[in-house]
Design an enzyme around this catalytic site. Structure first.
Site, PDB file in Angstrom:
ATOM      1  CG  HIS A   1      27.397  39.144  42.053  1.00  0.00           C
ATOM      2  ND1 HIS A   1      26.435  38.507  41.315  1.00  0.00           N
ATOM      3  CD2 HIS A   1      28.468  39.246  41.232  1.00  0.00           C
ATOM      4  CE1 HIS A   1      26.901  38.240  40.112  1.00  0.00           C
ATOM      5  NE2 HIS A   1      28.124  38.682  40.039  1.00  0.00           N
TER       6      HIS A   1
ATOM      7  CG  ASP B   1      10.665  56.385  45.191  1.00  0.00           C
ATOM      8  OD1 ASP B   1      11.549  57.194  45.475  1.00  0.00           O
ATOM      9  OD2 ASP B   1       9.531  56.384  45.722  1.00  0.00           O
TER      10      ASP B   1
ATOM     11  CG  ASP C   1      46.360  40.275  42.137  1.00  0.00           C
ATOM     12  OD1 ASP C   1      45.250  40.519  41.611  1.00  0.00           O
ATOM     13  OD2 ASP C   1      47.015  39.239  41.886  1.00  0.00           O
TER      14      ASP C   1
ATOM     15  CE  LYS D   1      35.610  33.287  44.175  1.00  0.00           C
ATOM     16  NZ  LYS D   1      35.910  34.660  43.873  1.00  0.00           N
TER      17      LYS D   1
ATOM     18  CD  GLU E   1      22.544  38.727  41.882  1.00  0.00           C
ATOM     19  OE1 GLU E   1      21.536  38.263  41.351  1.00  0.00           O
ATOM     20  OE2 GLU E   1      23.647  38.150  41.832  1.00  0.00           O
TER      21      GLU E   1
ATOM     22  CB  VAL F   1      40.949  35.884  44.243  1.00  0.00           C
ATOM     23  CG1 VAL F   1      41.511  36.782  45.333  1.00  0.00           C
ATOM     24  CG2 VAL F   1      40.172  34.726  44.860  1.00  0.00           C
ATOM     25  CB  VAL F   2      40.723  33.218  39.864  1.00  0.00           C
ATOM     26  CG1 VAL F   2      41.572  34.000  38.890  1.00  0.00           C
ATOM     27  CG2 VAL F   2      41.572  32.588  40.946  1.00  0.00           C
ATOM     28  CD  GLU F   3      33.212  32.583  40.664  1.00  0.00           C
ATOM     29  OE1 GLU F   3      33.818  33.435  41.313  1.00  0.00           O
ATOM     30  OE2 GLU F   3      31.988  32.377  40.758  1.00  0.00           O
TER      31      GLU F   3
ATOM     32  CG  ASN G   1      25.267  35.602  36.699  1.00  0.00           C
ATOM     33  OD1 ASN G   1      25.028  36.462  35.849  1.00  0.00           O
ATOM     34  ND2 ASN G   1      26.365  35.612  37.427  1.00  0.00           N
TER      35      ASN G   1
ATOM     36  CG  ASN H   1      32.904  43.461  33.863  1.00  0.00           C
ATOM     37  OD1 ASN H   1      33.368  44.593  33.906  1.00  0.00           O
ATOM     38  ND2 ASN H   1      33.440  42.510  33.125  1.00  0.00           N
TER      39      ASN H   1
ATOM     40  CB  SER I   1      29.563  35.681  39.204  1.00  0.00           C
ATOM     41  OG  SER I   1      30.857  35.448  38.808  1.00  0.00           O
TER      42      SER I   1
HETATM   43  P1  NAD Z   1      40.415  38.574  37.053  1.00  0.00           P
HETATM   44  O1  NAD Z   1      40.988  37.329  36.518  1.00  0.00           O
HETATM   45  O2  NAD Z   1      40.409  39.795  36.205  1.00  0.00           O
HETATM   46  O3  NAD Z   1      41.167  38.969  38.416  1.00  0.00           O
HETATM   47  C1  NAD Z   1      41.407  38.076  39.446  1.00  0.00           C
HETATM   48  C2  NAD Z   1      42.675  38.520  40.156  1.00  0.00           C
HETATM   49  O4  NAD Z   1      42.805  37.732  41.334  1.00  0.00           O
HETATM   50  C3  NAD Z   1      43.945  38.297  39.349  1.00  0.00           C
HETATM   51  O5  NAD Z   1      44.654  39.499  39.233  1.00  0.00           O
HETATM   52  C4  NAD Z   1      44.722  37.276  40.162  1.00  0.00           C
HETATM   53  O6  NAD Z   1      46.130  37.485  40.118  1.00  0.00           O
HETATM   54  C5  NAD Z   1      44.191  37.532  41.535  1.00  0.00           C
HETATM   55  N1  NAD Z   1      44.376  36.426  42.466  1.00  0.00           N
HETATM   56  C6  NAD Z   1      44.324  35.093  42.239  1.00  0.00           C
HETATM   57  N2  NAD Z   1      44.540  34.414  43.379  1.00  0.00           N
HETATM   58  C7  NAD Z   1      44.726  35.339  44.352  1.00  0.00           C
HETATM   59  C8  NAD Z   1      44.992  35.263  45.742  1.00  0.00           C
HETATM   60  N3  NAD Z   1      45.105  34.090  46.345  1.00  0.00           N
HETATM   61  N4  NAD Z   1      45.141  36.402  46.428  1.00  0.00           N
HETATM   62  C9  NAD Z   1      45.051  37.600  45.819  1.00  0.00           C
HETATM   63  N5  NAD Z   1      44.805  37.731  44.490  1.00  0.00           N
HETATM   64  C10 NAD Z   1      44.650  36.607  43.771  1.00  0.00           C
HETATM   65  O7  NAD Z   1      38.963  38.189  37.542  1.00  0.00           O
HETATM   66  P2  NAD Z   1      37.658  39.105  37.671  1.00  0.00           P
HETATM   67  O8  NAD Z   1      36.928  39.070  36.383  1.00  0.00           O
HETATM   68  O9  NAD Z   1      38.033  40.407  38.260  1.00  0.00           O
HETATM   69  O10 NAD Z   1      36.788  38.256  38.683  1.00  0.00           O
HETATM   70  C11 NAD Z   1      37.056  38.248  40.066  1.00  0.00           C
HETATM   71  C12 NAD Z   1      35.852  37.685  40.805  1.00  0.00           C
HETATM   72  O11 NAD Z   1      34.696  38.462  40.489  1.00  0.00           O
HETATM   73  C13 NAD Z   1      35.476  36.262  40.444  1.00  0.00           C
HETATM   74  O12 NAD Z   1      34.977  35.626  41.576  1.00  0.00           O
HETATM   75  C14 NAD Z   1      34.370  36.454  39.403  1.00  0.00           C
HETATM   76  O13 NAD Z   1      33.500  35.351  39.335  1.00  0.00           O
HETATM   77  C15 NAD Z   1      33.672  37.630  39.965  1.00  0.00           C
HETATM   78  N6  NAD Z   1      32.915  38.407  38.985  1.00  0.00           N
HETATM   79  C16 NAD Z   1      33.408  38.628  37.751  1.00  0.00           C
HETATM   80  C17 NAD Z   1      32.675  39.370  36.843  1.00  0.00           C
HETATM   81  C18 NAD Z   1      33.195  39.650  35.460  1.00  0.00           C
HETATM   82  O14 NAD Z   1      32.407  39.952  34.570  1.00  0.00           O
HETATM   83  N7  NAD Z   1      34.486  39.589  35.246  1.00  0.00           N
HETATM   84  C19 NAD Z   1      31.423  39.891  37.218  1.00  0.00           C
HETATM   85  C20 NAD Z   1      30.956  39.681  38.517  1.00  0.00           C
HETATM   86  C21 NAD Z   1      31.705  38.928  39.396  1.00  0.00           C
END
Ligand code: NAD
Length: 708
Positions: free
Chosen positions: A447, A293, A340, A404, A459, A397-399, A497, A450, A426
Site C-alpha cells: 500500500h 534507523d 489499463d 480487482k 504498508e 485499479v479502482v477500489e 487509515n 499519495n 487502501s
Molecule cells: P484512479 O481512479 O486514478 O485509477 C484507477 C485506474 O484503474 C483507472 O485508470 C481505470 O481505468 C483503471 N481500471 C479500472 N478497471 C481496470 C481493470 N479491470 N484493468 C485495468 N485497469 C482498470 O484510482 P487511484 O486513485 O489510482 O487508486 C487506485 C488504487 O489505489 C485503489 O485501490 C485505491 O484505493 C488505491 N489507493 C489510492 C490512493 C489515493 O489517494 N488515490 C492512495 C492509496 C491507495
C-alpha cells in the site's frame, strides 16, 4: 583510525570504523583522534595532515546519536563542556605546524562536516554520493563542535545560514562553488590531490593567512547583517511554522558569533546548544531518527530467506497511483509494464510515469538523461501474457473488490511460479481478495501513499495466507524504492487509515456541534499536522471518504456515529478539491481553499445541540480517538511493534515529527493524564471510553514504548 606517513613530512589519518558500515564520531573515536594529534603536535617538520576515509562513499556520518540520546537528561554545564571539548579538540587542527586537509569522498555530515571545517582546506571527490551538510536542525539542534563558527568564516555568513538553518546537504559541485571545497577530483585520486594541495599551500602560505583571518570576527557591514537577519528569519518562520526552535536559535547564534572572535563565538555556540539539547523537541526528533534507523535494519519478518529477484514489475491500472508507482520503479532500475482497461488512461498514465521518473529536484523540471533512461524502462501494453511475465504484479485499479478479483483471475494463471502478486488497495482486506486465488501465499498488500514520489511510507499487509518469504521480498522491494515499509496484519483500514479515520470522523462530529471549520483545522495545524482534517477531506475526495467510512462503520459500529453531512456533499456534487467544491470552494484563480457561504447552507440542517470548545478541547477531541484506536491496533496485533505506529503516522499522514510519533507523544503526556482526558470526554460518546490497554498502563504507570 590509523595514522600513517606516505611521505616523510605528510601525515594521513585514515578513518575506518572496523565494526560499522559508517564512520561515526563516538567518544572513543574522538579519543583516538586526540591521541594522534598528541603525536603530531610533537613533530615540527610536518608539511601537512590529511584526513581521509577508507570506506567508499563515506567520510563521516556524524556524531554518535546513541551517545547523545543517553545524555538527554544531562545538566546544561555538562552539555556546554561536551561542546567545548569537541571544539577544542578540533581547533588543534588549526594550530598544527602543517596544512590540514579533509579529503572527502561520500557522506560528510554533522560532526564530520564540522571536523572538515576545522581543517585548513577541503577537497571533495566527484562521486555522486559525495554530500556535505549540517542536518542537526532536523534533530532539534545545531552544530555544536564549532560548525556555526567555522562555516560562516569559510563560505560567508549568508551561505552558512542557509546551509545550517536549512539542514540540507550540498554536493561536490556546490561545495566547490561556495568555496567550502578547494577542488573536486575522482575518488581514486583524492589522496594524491590532497598531497598536492599541501605542497601548493606550503609554497603560497595562503592557509596561514586564512587561519589568521578566521580567528577574528567576520567582516560584514551592519546593513548586510540586518538584511540577512530579516530575510533568513522570514524564511525560517515560514518553514517551521513556529514548531521547530533550532533553526531560529542557529540563526541567532551565527549572527551574534559573527561579531566576535572565533573563541568567543565557540563559547556562544556551546552555551546556546545547552538550551536545545535534551529539550522535548530534541528528544522527539531523535526518536524519529531512531525510528527510521530501526526501519532500515528491520527485514519485516523473523528468519533468513532467499528472496525472489524483482527486476521487473507490471502495474495494473494507470491512474494516479499506478503512474506514481510505475515511476518509482523506473527510478530504481526496475523495468515496468503499465496497463489499463482504458487505452487513453493507459497512455496518459504512461506519460505521467515518464514525467515523474524524469523529474529532477535540482533542475525543478525534467532531466534529459533521466528521461531517455526512463523511456527505455517503460512499456505500455494491454497484452495479458506480456503483463503477467513480470517478477511482481501490482494491482492499482479502482477500489472495487469484484473488479480487482477479475484482474487476478485473468492474470494469475499466466504468472511465473515465483512471481509475486500485490494489491495497492487502501481498504479491502487482503485475505478477502485472496479468497479466489490459486496461490494465496504469493499475494500481499503493498500500500503506497499519495502522492507516491513524496510519501515515504509503504504498508506491507499480510493476508492470512501470505508467506514469510513474500513478505520479506515486499519489504526489501519497498526499501529498494527508497520507502519505509512497515509490515502490518490484515484488518479494516490496515494501520494508517484505521487511525486516521477516527480523527477525521471526530472533525465532522465537532462541525455538527457548532465548531467552525477554521477552528477545527487550526486546532490540528497548531498541534503540528500539515493540514487540518477538513482540508484533508477535500483533498482525499468526499466520495472516497464516504466509501472508506462505510467500511469502517461496518467494522466498528460501536464508535462510528452515522451522519448525513458527507452524503449530502456528495449529493450536491461537492466532492472536494478535484471538483472545485467541497467543504471549501476552490473556484478561484489559484485554486486555493476559500470559505464558501453555500456550504453553510448545506451544513445548517445537520447541526446539533452546540457545545463549547476551546483550542485545547478541540485537540483532545481530535487526537484522543486516534490514540484509543492505536491502543486497539496494538492489542489486536495489527502491528509488530508500537514504533511502527509512529513511523506509519509520521510518514503516512504527516503526524508532527517534533512530537516524536503518536505513541511517543502519548508516553510524554502519560497514560494517567490520557485516562483522565478520556473520562472528561466520556459524555461525548462511547468512543471516548478508555480501552483496557490504556487503563492497564495508567494503573501501572507504564509506557507504550516499553510494551513487548
Ligand atoms: P484512479 O481512479 O486514478 O485509477 C484507477 C485506474 O484503474 C483507472 O485508470 C481505470 O481505468 C483503471 N481500471 C479500472 N478497471 C481496470 C481493470 N479491470 N484493468 C485495468 N485497469 C482498470 O484510482 P487511484 O486513485 O489510482 O487508486 C487506485 C488504487 O489505489 C485503489 O485501490 C485505491 O484505493 C488505491 N489507493 C489510492 C490512493 C489515493 O489517494 N488515490 C492512495 C492509496 C491507495
Amino acid at each position: 583510525m590509523q595514522l600513517s606517513f606516505p611521505e616523510d613530512d605528510i601525515a594521513v589519518i585514515t578513518l575506518d570504523h572496523p565494526e560499522k558500515s559508517a564512520n561515526i564520531l563516538s567518544r572513543s573515536v574522538l579519543e583516538e583522534l586526540e591521541g594522534h594529534l598528541n603525536t603530531l603536535e610533537s613533530r615540527d617538520n610536518l608539511a601537512g595532515l590529511i584526513l581521509i576515509s577508507a570506506k567508499p562513499n563515506m567520510f563521516i556520518a556524524g556524531a554518535d546519536l546513541r551517545e547523545f540520546a543517553a545524555s538527554l537528561d544531562a545538566p546544561d554545564d555538562e552539555i556546554v563542556a561536551m561542546c567545548r571539548r569537541g571544539q577544542s579538540l578540533f581547533a588543534r587542527l588549526t594550530h598544527l605546524s602543517g596544512v590540514t586537509v579533509a579529503a572527502i569522498d561520500g557522506i560528510c555530515v554533522g560532526g564530520g562536516a564540522e571536523l572538515a571545517c576545522w581543517c585548513d582546506r577541503r577537497i571533495v571527490s566527484t562521486n555522486e554520493k559525495t554530500a556535505i551538510g549540517f542536518p542537526e536542525v532536523k534533530l532539534g539542534l545545531f552544530p555544536g563542535w564549532g560548525g556555526t563558527v567555522r562555516l560562516p568564516r569559510i563560505i560567508g555568513l549568508a551561505n552558512a545560514v542557509e546551509m545550517i538553518t536549512g539542514g540540507e546537504n550540498i554536493d561536490a559541485k556546490e561545495a566547490c562553488k561556495t568555496g567550502l571545497a578547494s577542488t573536486a577530483t575522482a575518488a581514486d585520486d583524492l589522496l594524491a590531490a590532497a598531497i598536492n594541495l599541501v605542497r601548493l599551500e606550503q609554497q603560497s602560505g595562503d592557509y596561514l593567512i586564512d587561519r589568521d583571518s578566521w580567528r577574528k570576527a567576520i567582516d560584514i557591514s551592519e546593513t548586510e547583517m540586518g538584511f540577512l537577519a530579516i530575510t533568513a528569519d522570514a524564511v525560517i518562520k515560514q518553514q517551521t511554522k513556529g514548531h521547530y526552535p533550532a533553526p531560529e536559535k542557529a540563526l541567532e547564534v551565527m549572527l551574534q558569533g559573527a561579531f566576535v572572535d572565533e573563541e568567543a563565538a565557540c563559547v556562544l555556540e556551546a552555551e546556546n546548544m545547552a538550551k536545545l539539547f535534551g529539550s522535548p523537541i530534541n528528544a522527539a526528533l531523535l526518536n524519529v531518527f531512531f525510528l527510521t534507523d530501526r526501519n532500515k535494519k528491520d527485514p519485516g519478518v523473523e528468519g533468513e530467506f532467499e528472496l525472489p529477484k524483482i527486476a521487473s514489475a507490471s502495474i495494473i491500472g494507470a491512474g494516479i497511483m499506478g503512474a506514481g508507482i510505475a515511476a518509482g520503479n523506473i527510478r530504481r532500475d526496475i523495468s515496468v509494464v503499465i496497463t489499463d482497461v482504458n487505452r487513453d488512461a493507459m497512455i496518459k498514465g504512461a506519460e505521467s510515469a515518464l514525467d515523474q521518473a524524469a523529474y529532477s529536484r535540482a533542475l525543478k523540471g525534467p532531466d534529459v538523461e533521466l528521461a531517455v533512461a526512463a523511456g527505455a524502462m517503460l512499456t505500455a501494453s494491454q497484452n495479458d501474457p506480456e503483463i503477467a511475465a513480470s517478477d511482481l504484479i501490482i494491482e492499482a485499479v479502482v477500489e472495487n473488490a469484484d473488479i480487482k478479483r477479475q484482474v487476478f483471475e485473468r492474470l494469475e494463471p499466466l504468472m511465473n511460479d515465483d512471481a509475486i502478486l500485490a494489491s495497492n488497495t487502501s481498504t479491502i482486506p487482503i485475505t478477502t481478495l485472496a479468497e479466489s486465488l490459486a496461490k494465496p501465499e504469493r499475494f500481499i498488500g503493498i500500500h503506497f501513499f499519495n502522492p507516491v514520489p513524496r510519501m515515504k511510507l509503504v504498508e506491507v499487509i499480510r493476508g492470512e495466507k501470505t508467506s514469510d518469504v513474500v513478505t520479506a521480498a515486499a519489504v526489501a522491494y519497498a526499501k529498494r524504492l527508497g520507502k519505509h515499509p512497515i509490515v502490518v496484519n490484515d484488518g479494516p483500514g490496515f494501520l494508517v487509515n484505521r487511525l486516521l479515520f477516527p480523527y477525521l470522523h471526530e472533525a465532522i462530529e465537532l462541525l455538527l456541534e457548532g465548531a467552525s471549520i477554521k477552528d477545527i483545522d487550526r486546532a490540528a495545524t497548531s498541534f503540528g499536522m500539515p493540514m487540518g482534517p477538513i482540508t484533508l477531506y477535500d483533498l482525499v475526495g468526499i466520495d472516497t471518504a464516504v466509501f472508506a467510512g462505510k467500511v469502517m462503520a461496518a467494522a466498528f459500529p460501536d464508535r462510528v456515529t452515522e451522519n448525513d453531512l458527507l452524503p449530502s456533499l456528495v449529493h450536491a456534487d461537492r466532492l472536494g478539491k478535484k471538483k472545485g467544491l467541497g467543504f471549501f470552494s476552490y473556484l478561484n484563480r489559484k485554486k486555493k481553499a476559500q470559505p464558501d457561504p453555500d456550504f453553510d447552507a448545506i451544513l445548517k440542517p445537520h447541526l446539533r445541540e452546540p457545545r463549547e470548545h476551546t483550542r485545547e478541547s478541540l485537540q483532545w477531541r481530535l487526537f484522543l480517538p486516534m490514540l484509543l484506536e492505536a491502543t486497539r491496533v496494538i492489542d489486536e496485533g495489527i502491528v509488530r511493534d508500537v514504533r511502527d505506529i509512529d513511523l506509519g503516522m509520521i510518514f503516512g499522514t504527516g503526524f508532527p515529527p517534533f512530537r516524536g510519533g503518536l505513541m511517543f507523544w502519548a508516553d510524554q503526556v502519560g497514560a494517567k493524564e490520557l485516562l483522565a482526558r478520556c473520562n472528561e470526554f466520556a459524555a461525548v460518546g462511547d468512543r471516548f471510553i478508555a480501552t483496557p490497554l490504556l487503563e492497564k498502563l495508567a494503573a501501572s504507570d507504564g509506557k507504550f514504548y516499553d510494551l513487548k
